[in-house]
Design a protein around this motif. Structure first.
Motif, PDB file in Angstrom:
ATOM      1  N   VAL A  58      59.929  25.176  63.932  1.00 15.90           N
ATOM      2  CA  VAL A  58      59.908  24.130  62.916  1.00 15.90           C
ATOM      3  C   VAL A  58      61.330  23.754  62.559  1.00 15.90           C
ATOM      4  CG1 VAL A  58      59.082  23.499  60.631  1.00 15.90           C
ATOM      5  CG2 VAL A  58      57.890  25.255  61.928  1.00 15.90           C
ATOM      6  N   PHE A  59      61.593  22.507  62.522  1.00 14.53           N
ATOM      7  CA  PHE A  59      62.900  22.037  62.115  1.00 14.53           C
ATOM      8  C   PHE A  59      62.753  21.147  60.895  1.00 14.53           C
ATOM      9  CE2 PHE A  59      63.728  23.248  66.381  1.00 14.53           C
ATOM     10  CZ  PHE A  59      65.068  23.585  66.420  1.00 14.53           C
ATOM     11  N   ALA A  60      63.576  21.402  59.917  1.00 10.96           N
ATOM     12  CA  ALA A  60      63.645  20.479  58.792  1.00 10.96           C
ATOM     13  C   ALA A  60      64.699  19.451  59.153  1.00 10.96           C
ATOM     14  CB  ALA A  60      64.054  21.227  57.538  1.00 10.96           C
ATOM     15  N   LEU A  61      64.351  18.222  59.067  1.00 13.22           N
ATOM     16  CA  LEU A  61      65.253  17.174  59.527  1.00 13.22           C
ATOM     17  C   LEU A  61      65.805  16.389  58.355  1.00 13.22           C
ATOM     18  CD1 LEU A  61      63.101  15.845  62.460  1.00 13.22           C
ATOM     19  CD2 LEU A  61      64.903  17.541  62.554  1.00 13.22           C
TER      20      LEU A  61
ATOM     21  N   SER B   1      53.548  18.237  72.621  1.00 15.69           N
ATOM     22  CA  SER B   1      54.984  18.468  72.629  1.00 15.69           C
ATOM     23  C   SER B   1      55.516  18.694  71.213  1.00 15.69           C
ATOM     24  CB  SER B   1      55.681  17.266  73.265  1.00 15.69           C
ATOM     25  OG  SER B   1      57.045  17.320  73.080  1.00 15.69           O
ATOM     26  N   ARG B   2      55.135  17.814  70.331  1.00 12.62           N
ATOM     27  CA  ARG B   2      55.622  17.952  68.957  1.00 12.62           C
ATOM     28  C   ARG B   2      54.769  17.121  68.023  1.00 12.62           C
ATOM     29  NH1 ARG B   2      59.922  14.090  70.902  1.00 12.62           N
ATOM     30  NH2 ARG B   2      60.998  15.878  71.743  1.00 12.62           N
TER      31      ARG B   2
ATOM     32  N   HIS C 101      59.778  17.251  58.424  1.00 15.55           N
ATOM     33  CA  HIS C 101      59.672  18.417  59.297  1.00 15.55           C
ATOM     34  C   HIS C 101      59.181  17.989  60.672  1.00 15.55           C
ATOM     35  CE1 HIS C 101      60.202  20.908  55.790  1.00 15.55           C
ATOM     36  NE2 HIS C 101      60.068  22.012  56.506  1.00 15.55           N
ATOM     37  N   GLN C 102      59.699  18.652  61.677  1.00 17.63           N
ATOM     38  CA  GLN C 102      59.190  18.439  63.038  1.00 17.63           C
ATOM     39  C   GLN C 102      58.732  19.777  63.584  1.00 17.63           C
ATOM     40  OE1 GLN C 102      61.164  15.670  65.823  1.00 17.63           O
ATOM     41  NE2 GLN C 102      61.359  17.423  67.168  1.00 17.63           N
TER      42      GLN C 102
ATOM     43  N   ASN D 148      57.780  21.726  66.886  1.00 18.76           N
ATOM     44  CA  ASN D 148      57.911  21.639  68.340  1.00 18.76           C
ATOM     45  C   ASN D 148      57.104  22.730  69.027  1.00 18.76           C
ATOM     46  OD1 ASN D 148      59.814  19.493  68.274  1.00 18.76           O
ATOM     47  ND2 ASN D 148      61.410  20.943  67.731  1.00 18.76           N
ATOM     48  N   PHE D 149      56.416  22.358  70.072  1.00 15.23           N
ATOM     49  CA  PHE D 149      55.630  23.326  70.833  1.00 15.23           C
ATOM     50  C   PHE D 149      56.426  23.819  72.032  1.00 15.23           C
ATOM     51  CE2 PHE D 149      52.548  21.096  68.433  1.00 15.23           C
ATOM     52  CZ  PHE D 149      51.496  21.977  68.236  1.00 15.23           C
ATOM     53  N   GLY D 150      56.238  25.069  72.385  1.00 15.02           N
ATOM     54  CA  GLY D 150      56.885  25.611  73.578  1.00 15.02           C
ATOM     55  C   GLY D 150      56.332  24.943  74.824  1.00 15.02           C
TER      56      GLY D 150
ATOM     57  N   GLU E   8      67.040  32.891  61.695  1.00  8.39           N
ATOM     58  CA  GLU E   8      66.276  32.264  62.769  1.00  8.39           C
ATOM     59  C   GLU E   8      65.659  30.977  62.259  1.00  8.39           C
ATOM     60  OE1 GLU E   8      64.032  35.016  65.686  1.00  8.39           O
ATOM     61  OE2 GLU E   8      63.844  35.927  63.734  1.00  8.39           O
ATOM     62  N   GLN E   9      65.376  30.064  63.188  1.00  5.46           N
ATOM     63  CA  GLN E   9      64.677  28.853  62.807  1.00  5.46           C
ATOM     64  C   GLN E   9      63.236  29.209  62.429  1.00  5.46           C
ATOM     65  OE1 GLN E   9      65.521  27.530  66.730  1.00  5.46           O
ATOM     66  NE2 GLN E   9      63.406  27.135  67.163  1.00  5.46           N
TER      67      GLN E   9
ATOM     68  N   LYS F 144      59.243  29.385  62.403  1.00  6.94           N
ATOM     69  CA  LYS F 144      58.326  29.465  63.533  1.00  6.94           C
ATOM     70  C   LYS F 144      56.898  29.295  63.051  1.00  6.94           C
ATOM     71  CE  LYS F 144      61.211  32.497  66.301  1.00  6.94           C
ATOM     72  NZ  LYS F 144      61.455  33.872  66.738  1.00  6.94           N
TER      73      LYS F 144
ATOM     74  N   ILE G   8      66.683  25.934  55.301  1.00  7.39           N
ATOM     75  CA  ILE G   8      66.194  25.924  56.684  1.00  7.39           C
ATOM     76  C   ILE G   8      67.216  25.241  57.590  1.00  7.39           C
ATOM     77  CG2 ILE G   8      64.367  25.093  58.201  1.00  7.39           C
ATOM     78  CD1 ILE G   8      62.467  25.380  55.819  1.00  7.39           C
ATOM     79  N   SER G   9      67.805  24.163  57.101  1.00 14.90           N
ATOM     80  CA  SER G   9      68.800  23.469  57.904  1.00 14.90           C
ATOM     81  C   SER G   9      69.926  24.414  58.287  1.00 14.90           C
ATOM     82  CB  SER G   9      69.379  22.278  57.135  1.00 14.90           C
ATOM     83  OG  SER G   9      68.364  21.355  56.895  1.00 14.90           O
TER      84      SER G   9
ATOM     85  N   ARG H 262      69.799  27.701  58.627  1.00 13.67           N
ATOM     86  CA  ARG H 262      69.314  28.652  59.625  1.00 13.67           C
ATOM     87  C   ARG H 262      69.352  28.036  61.019  1.00 13.67           C
ATOM     88  NH1 ARG H 262      63.807  30.986  56.941  1.00 13.67           N
ATOM     89  NH2 ARG H 262      64.673  31.570  54.965  1.00 13.67           N
ATOM     90  N   VAL H 263      68.903  26.801  61.085  1.00 15.01           N
ATOM     91  CA  VAL H 263      68.898  26.115  62.377  1.00 15.01           C
ATOM     92  C   VAL H 263      70.314  25.979  62.893  1.00 15.01           C
ATOM     93  CG1 VAL H 263      68.386  23.958  63.531  1.00 15.01           C
ATOM     94  CG2 VAL H 263      66.750  24.910  61.912  1.00 15.01           C
TER      95      VAL H 263
ATOM     96  N   ALA I  79      71.542  29.245  64.374  1.00 21.84           N
ATOM     97  CA  ALA I  79      70.899  29.554  65.648  1.00 21.84           C
ATOM     98  C   ALA I  79      71.503  28.715  66.759  1.00 21.84           C
ATOM     99  CB  ALA I  79      69.395  29.298  65.547  1.00 21.84           C
TER     100      ALA I  79
ATOM    101  N   SER J 226      66.648  18.648  68.106  1.00 19.00           N
ATOM    102  CA  SER J 226      65.792  19.630  67.458  1.00 19.00           C
ATOM    103  C   SER J 226      65.063  20.489  68.491  1.00 19.00           C
ATOM    104  CB  SER J 226      64.779  18.910  66.568  1.00 19.00           C
ATOM    105  OG  SER J 226      64.005  18.041  67.364  1.00 19.00           O
ATOM    106  N   GLU J 227      65.480  20.408  69.739  1.00 17.38           N
ATOM    107  CA  GLU J 227      64.745  21.100  70.808  1.00 17.38           C
ATOM    108  C   GLU J 227      65.440  22.383  71.234  1.00 17.38           C
ATOM    109  OE1 GLU J 227      61.946  20.139  72.211  1.00 17.38           O
ATOM    110  OE2 GLU J 227      61.718  18.045  71.634  1.00 17.38           O
TER     111      GLU J 227
ATOM    112  N   ASN K 167      63.845  25.061  73.968  1.00 18.36           N
ATOM    113  CA  ASN K 167      62.684  25.515  74.719  1.00 18.36           C
ATOM    114  C   ASN K 167      63.114  26.401  75.868  1.00 18.36           C
ATOM    115  OD1 ASN K 167      59.833  25.003  74.466  1.00 18.36           O
ATOM    116  ND2 ASN K 167      60.391  22.855  74.178  1.00 18.36           N
TER     117      ASN K 167
END
Lengths: 182, 196
Positions: A8-11, A87-88, A99-100, A102-104, A136-137, A139, B2-3, B5-6, B9, B124-125, B127
């Motif tokens: 999960v990303f906070a944008l 995908s997302r 928030h976005q 994202n799927f693996g 960590e980001q 999850k 959260i920002s 943390r990202v 990483a 934001s990726e 993978n």
């Protein structure tokens, strides 16, 4: 190794318009497939307002297909044969912000191979937060749930989907609903 | 929060080497190899090969990740049951897919715990695809250079691993070894074996 977890990303920036819609196709194209599913975001920071599928095969320059999203229901009625996976998706909330999710790309439980045109139900899922370390980001995982069932979602697509009742999908969806009733 | 943390990483990923400890070094000359060390020669292949569009690396050090797999290695055998942490990358082998690697290693057996291929980095990726390990590199006392084989990961379009095979391509590897290090030096065949 366990890796069926998304991130999960906070944008800060708004993402509207980031996902391409895939190649333009006619809704009545006989090679179209309808792919749909549902995600319960009750435990997520935001609801879902956009979602996309990634076409992983055959190779294409525009691999992301935007999905129509309505109160947890997501679908596309325009997909040609190929291999796809979620995908997302993303959304925003007044306090949570944008928030976005994202799927693996590996071990994605929504992986789908379309070999012939038809109606494909990816399933209904529930968002679950997965605890992660301080640095960590965020999850999450999505767990399969029984409801809403395929028939309920198909009825919603017919009732709520733009152009669905006046397109070739009307008969196809009704035929599928009759099949599910048996 | 959260920002932040990202951000952290992402910074660690960009500087994987600095955060995770060094990879096993590539060897160009046997004079670089110490008394208690061995050159490990091998190759990793994906079947079918990685398509260019399957990997999207938008990072300053993109060359570190493009068409490269990170083999996680340790002298202690263990099974990775969750996502590898930075410490698991210590002593990794960074192998370019489809090409022989020549890396320096302590002269003692070690284990391939698994492999990691970064598929998307940027924006934001983030993978990754993971590959099974559970393999032993059977280095023996006195080994100056060993050939461990071609490790072939068969996979489908969703990066599900359908088969793992170790193939003996010694003749080709030995020819490259002789060309690189001279004909006087020998490369012992020591193919990967199951760890248990």
């Amino acid at each position: 190794m366990k890796h069926r977890i998304g991130s999960v990303f906070a944008l800060i920036a708004l993402l509207a318009g980031c996902a391409s819609g895939g190649p333009e196709r006619d809704i009545n194209d006989p090679t179209n497939s309808l792919v749909f599913g549902y995600v319960d975001m009750d435990e997520a920071p935001t609801s879902v307002s956009y979602a996309s599928l990634m076409q992983v095969a055959p190779p294409t320059e525009a691999p992301y297909w935007s999905l129509t999203v309505r109160k947890g229901l997501f679908y596309s009625a325009y997909l040609p044969a190929g291999s796809y996976q979620l995908s997302r998706f993303g959304g925003s909330g007044f306090l949570a912000g944008e928030h976005q999710y994202n799927f693996g790309r590996q071990g994605n439980q929504t992986a789908l191979r379309i070999t012939k045109p038809g109606i494909y139900f990816l399933g209904s899922f529930k968002y679950k937060k997965v605890s992660s370390g301080l640095f960590e980001q965020g999850k999450f995982s999505i767990d399969k749930i029984d409801k809403p069932a395929e028939a309920e979602l198909l009825k919603r697509i017919l009732d709520e989907g733009t152009d669905m009742k006046t397109s070739a999908w009307n008969d196809k969806i009704r035929a599928r609903l009759a099949q599910l009733k048996r | 929060m959260i920002s932040r943390r990202v951000g952290l990483a992402a910074a660690c990923l960009t500087l994987l080497g600095a955060c995770a400890g060094p990879a096993r070094q590539d060897v160009d000359s046997l004079s670089e190899v110490g008394a208690g060390e061995t050159v490990v020669v091998g190759r990793i292949e994906l079947v079918p090969p990685l398509r260019k569009d399957e990997q999207k690396i938008k990072a300053l050090n993109s060359g570190t990740y493009e068409n490269r797999i990170f083999l996680l290695a340790d002298v202690q055998y263990r099974v990775l049951v969750k996502e590898p942490v930075l410490a698991d990358y210590n002593g990794r082998i960074e192998a370019t897919l489809g090409k022989n690697f020549f890396v320096r290693s302590d002269r003692k057996p070690f284990f391939i715990l698994g492999g990691v291929l970064f598929l998307d980095i940027g924006g934001s990726e983030l993978n990754k695809a993971y590959f099974p390990g559970g393999l032993k590199v059977p280095i023996q006392p006195g080994d100056r250079a060993v050939y461990i084989g071609t490790l072939k990961y068969h996979r489908n379009e969703f990066f599900e691993i359908t088969k793992v095979a170790i193939e003996d391509d010694y003749e080709r590897a030995n020819a490259e070894f002789k060309k690189k290090f001279g004909t006087k030096n020998s490369l012992r065949k020591a193919l990967l074996t199951p760890a248990k």
